[in-house]
Each structure stands twice: as C-alpha cells, then as structure tokens.
Design an enzyme around this catalytic site. Structure first.
Site, PDB file in Angstrom:
ATOM      1  CD  GLU A  81      -4.616  -5.904   2.556  1.00 26.66           C
ATOM      2  OE1 GLU A  81      -5.374  -5.058   3.068  1.00 26.66           O
ATOM      3  OE2 GLU A  81      -3.393  -5.964   2.802  1.00 26.66           O
TER       4      GLU A  81
ATOM      5  CD  GLU B 153      -3.024  -1.134   2.180  1.00 25.97           C
ATOM      6  OE1 GLU B 153      -4.131  -1.619   1.902  1.00 25.97           O
ATOM      7  OE2 GLU B 153      -2.771  -0.596   3.281  1.00 25.97           O
TER       8      GLU B 153
END
Length: 612
Positions: A263, A177
């Site tokens: 995710e 991320e």
C-alpha cells in the site's frame, strides 16, 4: 495401454495449456516465468465501481502503465446474511478478474476476512456480532467456522483463476495489517500478543479453499514483525524508502526479498465534517521514481477509489470520543478520479512509469475524459412524511440494537409514550450514531456521536407525549481494537432524568431499496421520502448538488448513490452515465432535516472540498 497413454497425453496437454505462466519468489525480485518481474500495481475495488464501468477503469490502469491491479473482496457484500452468498452484479468478482486478464493485467487478490479499506466494519458482516462470544481475528471457534465457510465460497469463485491454474491472480493476501491490530490490542489489553497460530490458521484455511499459489501478509513497516507469518512474504505498507523497505523485509524473510510495497499512498480518504484531503503529485514524483529505480514492486492505494455506495462507508475511532465516519465519495485524490478520468497526477505517474517498463513497451493512449453535464432541474412531485408510511413495529421493554433487530444498515425509529407537563433531561447511552428526537411529531433536538453528544434537554407538553427517536447507523468502525464494539442504534438505554424509559416500538427502516412516496402528505418537521421522474434526451456523467439539502440518501433508477450531508466536505453525489437512460428516469431522496426542499440541481463537476 495405448488408450491410457493417449488419455494421459491429453490430460497433460490440457494441464500445460492451462498452466501458461509461473510466478515465484526470487531472492531479490519476483520471478514471472523464471525472469525478474516488477509489479507496478494499482488498487481498485470492483465493489466501488459500477460493473458497467469495470473495463473502462481497467483500460485506464493499462494506459497509466500498470501491469497489475489489486482488489479487496469484502465479506459483508458477498455474505450479507449468514449462509446466503451473492456473487451477482457488482459482486461478480470472477468476471472482474477475467476482465482484467482480457485487458492484459495481473491481479493481486485481497480476500482476507478483514480488509479495513474505510469500509463498513472493515468488511466483516454485521451478523457476526449476533453470535455470542465471537471474537474476530482470533481462534474463537465460531469466528473460524464462519471464516472457513466464507473463504471456501470465495475459493469456489476464483481459486481456479490463480496463475498456477492458468489464470491471472499472481498473489493472494491472508489477513490484513494484523501487526497493527496486535500492537493496538496490546496497548489496550496488556495480555494480548501476536498469535502466529491464528495467522497459520489463516494460511491453512486459504489453502483448503484452493488458494495454493503465492500467499503474503502486509503491515505498516513498524508492525511487520508482529504481523507476518514465517514462510510467507511480508509486504510493507506506507514506506517508500528503498533501504528501509529492504531492511524490513529481510529482517522477517530470511535475509531475502523480493520487496513489495503493498500500500503506497498517493493521497488519503475523507471523513464527514473534516477537510478534504488532496496531495499534489509533486510530493510523490521523486518517491515513485526512487522506488521503481530500486526495482521494488509497488501497489498504489488507491489508483482509483470510486464511490462507497449504499451504507458501506466505515468509520475510525480510537476511544477518545473521536468517532469519524467516512464520506461516500472515495475519490481519494487518486490518479484516476471518482468518475474514472485521468488527473494531472495520473499523467505525471504515467510519465515516470514509462521510464521503467521493459524495452520496447509502448503504452496505449490515454482515453479522453468522459463527458459530464448538469441535468435539468428536478422538481419532486411526491413527498411523503416518513412517519406516515412506517412498517409494523417490533415491541420490546428496552430499546433493541440494529443487530438484535436483525437489521444491518440504515435507520431505526424508536417510539414510546411518556408523561408530559415538565422539562426533562434526555440521555441516549452509547448512541450509535446519529439521532433526531421528536416530541409529538415536532423535531426537538439532534444528537451526533461525532460531537460526543448523547444528552439534551426536552420540553414536554401536558398529557401523554409521543417520544420518537430516529437513529442512523453512520458506519461501523473499520480499524483498530474497537472492531467488536460495533453494535448500532440505542445500544444501552434511554434515560429521562436519570431513569430508564421502557416499552418501545421499533420501526425497522433499512432503506436498502429505492423507496416510493406512498402518499403526498404536506411538508412537516419529520423526515420525508421524495420521488420524481425526469426526462433526458441523452446521458452523461453528472453530479447531484446536495449542498442546499440537509442530510440523507439518494437513489437514481434503483441505484443507491450513497449518503449526503450538508456539513461536507462532500457536497455532490456522482451519478455515472451508465445508470441513466434517454427518456424517463426515476429519482428518490430520503431527506432527514429539510423536508420542505423540493428542487434538485446538478453540476458537471464534483464538489468534494466544501465544509458548511
């Protein structure tokens, strides 16, 4: 010549025997042995599961229909002090991956030095902060040097377990991320921009450490543009609309797939003092069906959360005095609960997944829930005043942080002597994170960073006064642009009526190992170490009921079970049956607020949703 040909044939046969499968990127799907392959994966972190239970949890993954499991690798567990590596016990990542292979599961490995994951410091080791000028997630030389050594240590353990070497690791994630970090830093510091040089350095480091299979990045959908590295697959977090997922990936990947939701969140985590998160499966069933029907690969975060034991919970913070440390339970309202039992969400997801498996696939039966029981009441036979068994102190003019004391986690007692006979205002500048203040051994106040508390009035008796401040590290920030503002303890100064207080004794209390009550001192207002022995005829999973206690930590048979705190929402601590034994068992509690408590009961179920 015949000998050389024979040797060459043997080597070739050995290579072919090892390289049994291939895994590659197709234009729209992953290709396993050249054929389309849809990953149906679930996240589970070996560090959050007792090693004795790994195989059981992997079998449950298989029973729900998963063909893959994903796991983070947390740097701070594997290199707890600089240059000293630990791959034993619950840190034995190679055995976990091998076990997954034995259970017929592929593995997605996430050894990025930064993981977030509601984990202490996002996975970074605390000692990075002791290197002056070091900046994580950057090209700063000290960081790159430390990162390089770490990723090579991981590579020695597991790089040979990639699919292109005959193993079951099909993809490896670099960074994590990063796009979100770039955007947050840009909001705070306008000069900050995405650093593709840094991402490419990640790629080079992974390859040099032996990770020569498929590498990928992952980011929330809106952040993919800033966080992916051209040439690597960009995976998407938190979006499950097939059209959006495909558009995001194509925009960053030469108008091609494959498409992977790295995710996918079937629920969420909990923080101390905030409501427990649960989301019914009905809100996810159609979304899971839609994603699988579209042929998109998916990783459920989490399939099984487990428990964040020790002091390894992280915390969130956005700079608005909203510090939020996470609880020890990482149940996550996941399909597989904290103890590894199937939930209604598990059964619903299994039903959906079964409709999207290759023809002729039969799922194994779902194992029955493991027995759980309430244990006999434990009565603590020894209770020691914490202040009666302090180690030798470290002296300094001004208070030292945990990092300056070379202490990673736990507690530090700060002690000094001041002149009394007055009322005064006491301020702990930049307290991190929780302080109990004592005047001549009597508790005077509690300051809690969560509540933006750093000051209190104190009433000082006549004469010389002993001022004690017991500070707990509640967890370093694991996400966002405050990663390098993570020092713990009293991080600036102690002010009394606005003037600095000097000449401190610091007692290091990491409580990394199970403590022993060294004496049987009478109950007082100071924290207490309590120990007892209890006897079991047979073992079962159990849940210690801490709702009547105040705040502290529990160990059973040497295993650190995590933190408890009466404020909730978590009120119980999970004890796996594997850590109990027929006959005598030992238990220890460090209780900070209610030292007179001497009995402990347990339940046959968790209580994770009660705020007090």
């Amino acid at each position: 010549m015949k000998k050389f040909l024979l040797l060459g044939s043997i080597l070739l046969m050995g290579y072919l025997a090892k390289a049994q499968h291939t895994f590659a990127l197709g234009d729209s799907t992953f290709l396993l042995d050249g054929k389309p392959f849809q990953m149906i994966s679930g996240e589970m972190h070996y560090q959050r599961i007792p090693r004795e239970c790994w195989r059981d949890r992997l079998k449950m993954a298989k029973a729900m229909g998963l063909n893959t499991v994903a796991t983070y690798v947390f740097w701070n567990l594997h290199e707890p002090t600089q240059g000293h590596y630990d791959f034993s016990g619950n840190n034995d990542v190679a055995t976990f991956i091998k076990m997954a292979k034995e259970e017929g599961l592929w593995v997605i490995l996430r050894p990025s030095p930064y993981g977030c994951a509601e984990w202490e410091f996002g996975g970074y080791p605390y000692w990075l902060q002791n290197l002056p000028g070091l900046q994580v997630r950057s090209m700063e030389p000290q960081y790159i040097a430390a990162y390089n050594k770490y990723i090579h240590a991981i590579g020695k353990q597991v790089a040979a377990m990639q699919i292109n070497h005959g193993g079951n690791i099909i993809m490896t994630q670099i960074e994590n991320e990063y796009g979100s970090y770039v955007i947050q830093m840009a909001n705070e510091k306008s000069a900050y921009a995405a650093n593709t040089t840094y991402l490419d350095e990640n790629r080079k480091l992974f390859i040099s450490a032996g990770f020569d299979g498929l590498l990928y990045t992952c980011d929330p959908g809106s952040d993919v543009e800033k966080g992916h590295l051209p040439g690597l697959l960009p995976a998407v977090n938190g979006i499950d609309d097939p059209a959006k997922v495909k558009a995001i990936v194509r925009a960053s990947h030469n108008d091609k797939g494959p498409y992977y939701i790295a995710e996918w969140y079937p629920a969420w985590f909990d923080s101390w003092g905030q409501p427990h998160h649960t989301v019914p499966s009905e809100k996810f069933e159609q979304r899971l069906e839609r994603v699988l029907t579209a042929g998109i690969s998916i990783n459920m975060y989490m399939f099984h959360g487990g428990t964040t034991r020790g002091y390894m919970n992280g915390a969130n913070y956005s700079g608005n005095h909203d510090y939020a440390p996470e609880v020890s339970s990482y149940d996550y309202d996941a399909p597989l609960d904290e103890a590894g039992n199937a939930t209604p969400k598990f059964m619903k997801f299994r039903e959906i997944i079964s409709r999207h498996l290759p023809a002729g696939t039969t799922l194994p039966p779902v194992p029955a829930a493991k027995p759980a029981a309430a244990l006999p009441t434990v009565t603590f036979t020894r209770s020691s005043d914490l202040f009666s068994q302090l180690p030798a102190p470290v002296k300094s003019v001004d208070p030292l942080t945990f990092e300056k004391l070379d202490q990673a986690y736990g507690f530090v007692l700060y002690r000094t002597t001041i002149d009394g006979g007055r009322k005064a205002s006491l301020q702990l500048k930049e307290l991190r994170d929780y302080a109990i203040i004592f005047i001549n051994g009597k508790r005077s106040a509690v300051l809690d960073r969560r509540l933006s508390q750093d000051s209190t009035g104190i009433d000082l008796p006549n004469g010389k006064v002993t001022l004690d401040i017991l500070v707990e590290n509640l967890g370093r920030i694991n996400f966002g642009n405050y990663l390098l503002e993570n020092n713990k303890g009293i991080t600036h100064a102690v002010l009394l009526d606005g003037k600095p207080v000097h000449n401190w004794l610091q007692y290091k209390l990491p409580f990394a190992d199970m403590p022993v009550a060294k004496n049987n001192s009478a109950a007082s207002e100071s924290p207490a170490v309590k120990t007892a022995v209890f006897t079991l005829e047979k073992t079962a999973d159990t849940y210690l009921d801490m709702s009547g206690w105040g705040k502290g930590v529990v160990w059973v048979n040497g295993h650190h079970l995590g933190r408890y705190w009466k404020i909730g929402p978590q009120q119980t601590l999970y004890v796996p049956a594997a850590w109990l034994k027929p006959g005598k068992n030992t238990i220890a509690v460090l209780e900070l607020l209610t030292p007179g408590k001497n009995t402990l009961t347990s339940l046959d179920h968790p209580v994770l949703d009660k705020l007090q």
